[in-house]
Write a protein that holds these residues in place. Structure first.
Motif, PDB file in Angstrom:
ATOM      1  N   GLY A 128       0.831  -1.196   0.000  1.00  0.00           N
ATOM      2  CA  GLY A 128       0.000   0.000   0.000  1.00  0.00           C
ATOM      3  C   GLY A 128       0.869   1.251   0.000  1.00  0.00           C
ATOM      4  N   GLU A 165       0.927   5.741   0.964  1.00  0.00           N
ATOM      5  CA  GLU A 165       0.353   6.967   1.493  1.00  0.00           C
ATOM      6  C   GLU A 165       0.725   8.096   0.546  1.00  0.00           C
ATOM      7  OE1 GLU A 165       0.393   9.677   5.604  1.00  0.00           O
ATOM      8  OE2 GLU A 165       1.605   7.856   5.451  1.00  0.00           O
ATOM      9  N   LYS A 173      -4.536  10.650   2.369  1.00  0.00           N
ATOM     10  CA  LYS A 173      -5.057   9.557   1.549  1.00  0.00           C
ATOM     11  C   LYS A 173      -4.130   8.343   1.637  1.00  0.00           C
ATOM     12  CE  LYS A 173      -7.302  12.566  -1.870  1.00  0.00           C
ATOM     13  NZ  LYS A 173      -8.680  12.184  -1.544  1.00  0.00           N
ATOM     14  N   ILE A 231      -3.805   4.414   0.293  1.00  0.00           N
ATOM     15  CA  ILE A 231      -4.334   3.501  -0.708  1.00  0.00           C
ATOM     16  C   ILE A 231      -3.804   2.103  -0.421  1.00  0.00           C
ATOM     17  CG2 ILE A 231      -4.474   2.992  -3.173  1.00  0.00           C
ATOM     18  CD1 ILE A 231      -3.986   5.947  -3.703  1.00  0.00           C
ATOM     19  N   GLU A 271      -3.391  -2.116  -0.782  1.00  0.00           N
ATOM     20  CA  GLU A 271      -3.153  -2.957  -1.950  1.00  0.00           C
ATOM     21  C   GLU A 271      -3.802  -4.333  -1.765  1.00  0.00           C
ATOM     22  OE1 GLU A 271      -2.021  -1.903  -4.775  1.00  0.00           O
ATOM     23  OE2 GLU A 271      -1.771   0.039  -3.831  1.00  0.00           O
ATOM     24  N   TYR A 299      -3.336  -0.345 -10.091  1.00  0.00           N
ATOM     25  CA  TYR A 299      -3.365  -0.315  -8.637  1.00  0.00           C
ATOM     26  C   TYR A 299      -2.009  -0.646  -8.016  1.00  0.00           C
ATOM     27  CZ  TYR A 299      -8.457   0.092  -8.431  1.00  0.00           C
ATOM     28  OH  TYR A 299      -9.752   0.543  -8.540  1.00  0.00           O
TER      29      TYR A 299
END
Length: 227
Positions: free
Chosen positions: A135, A137, A148, A150, A152, A164
């Motif tokens: 993931g 930031e 935010k 995100i 994974e 992604y």
């Protein structure tokens, strides 16, 4: 007498073009990664016109003499071609020159949180994986957080909609990187590589922790990371 176990080496591929404002933070974030591995950092300078090369050479000297070298071996190599290559060709050059068993990508304006490589390499070895991501930031240009995060959790269906997998979060086996390399599309070069891997092997694993801090820079391609 027991044989000495060979230490795993990770090659960190870092393309850079005029990154004098950010590259020291990126390099420092690699050097603070602790684990049962050694690290070589390959900075591929894409014909920068600022002080990027000098900063890298200075850090390479400091890192080589650092007494508290946490990984029992961190080295920095500066690769140049004397011409503008673009990010895809720069990464491909890094892959070709890499000596490590694993390849990790890191953009010169991003940085990693502590524990990233230790977590990823352990996860890959435990599950016999050739490719993982984490993931991220999202950060403002000044390094402050956007708030935010995100995660994974990656599926092929998700990847058909959009990319992604942030390149700076990826660790893969070197032979996998050599099998595909990156095509020379300066907007989608990493996305195309990931999709080719998925098309053949049908699996990519994500670690649902934002180990990557991804900077939304003011200039260059990286300003479009969120898009």
């Amino acid at each position: 007498m027991a044989e000495n176990k060979k230490m795993t080496m990770i090659s960190v591929i870092m393309p850079a073009y005029n990154e004098e404002k950010y590259i020291e933070k990126a390099l420092d974030s690699v050097c603070t990664q602790e684990g049962d591995f050694s690290i070589e950092i390959l900075v591929i300078d894409d014909n920068s016109t600022d002080a990027t090369k000098n900063i890298v050479l200075d850090m390479a000297c400091r890192i080589s003499t650092r007494e508290n070298n946490l990984n029992n071996g961190v080295s920095v190599r500066l690769l140049t071609s004397g011409r503008s290559m673009g990010v895809a060709e720069a990464r491909n050059l890094g892959i070709k020159k890499a000596k490590g068993e694993y390849i990790a990508f890191l953009d010169a304006d991003d940085w990693w949180k502590e524990g990233k490589l230790k977590k990823q390499i352990a996860f890959m070895k435990e599950n016999n994986l050739s490719f993982t991501a984490t993931g991220r930031e999202l950060m403002n240009a000044d390094g402050s957080t956007t708030g935010k995060v995100i995660p994974e959790k990656i599926t092929y269906k998700m990847m058909l909609r959009t990319n992604y997998i942030p390149c700076s979060s990826v660790v893969m086996k070197k032979e996998l990187a050599e099998e595909f390399y990156m095509c020379h599309d300066e907007l989608h070069e990493d996305y195309i590589m990931w999709m080719e891997i998925l098309r053949k092997y049908n699996r990519v694993y994500g670690i649902d922790v934002p180990f990557l801090c991804s900077r939304l820079s003011e200039n260059g391609k990286s300003r479009n990371k969120f898009k």
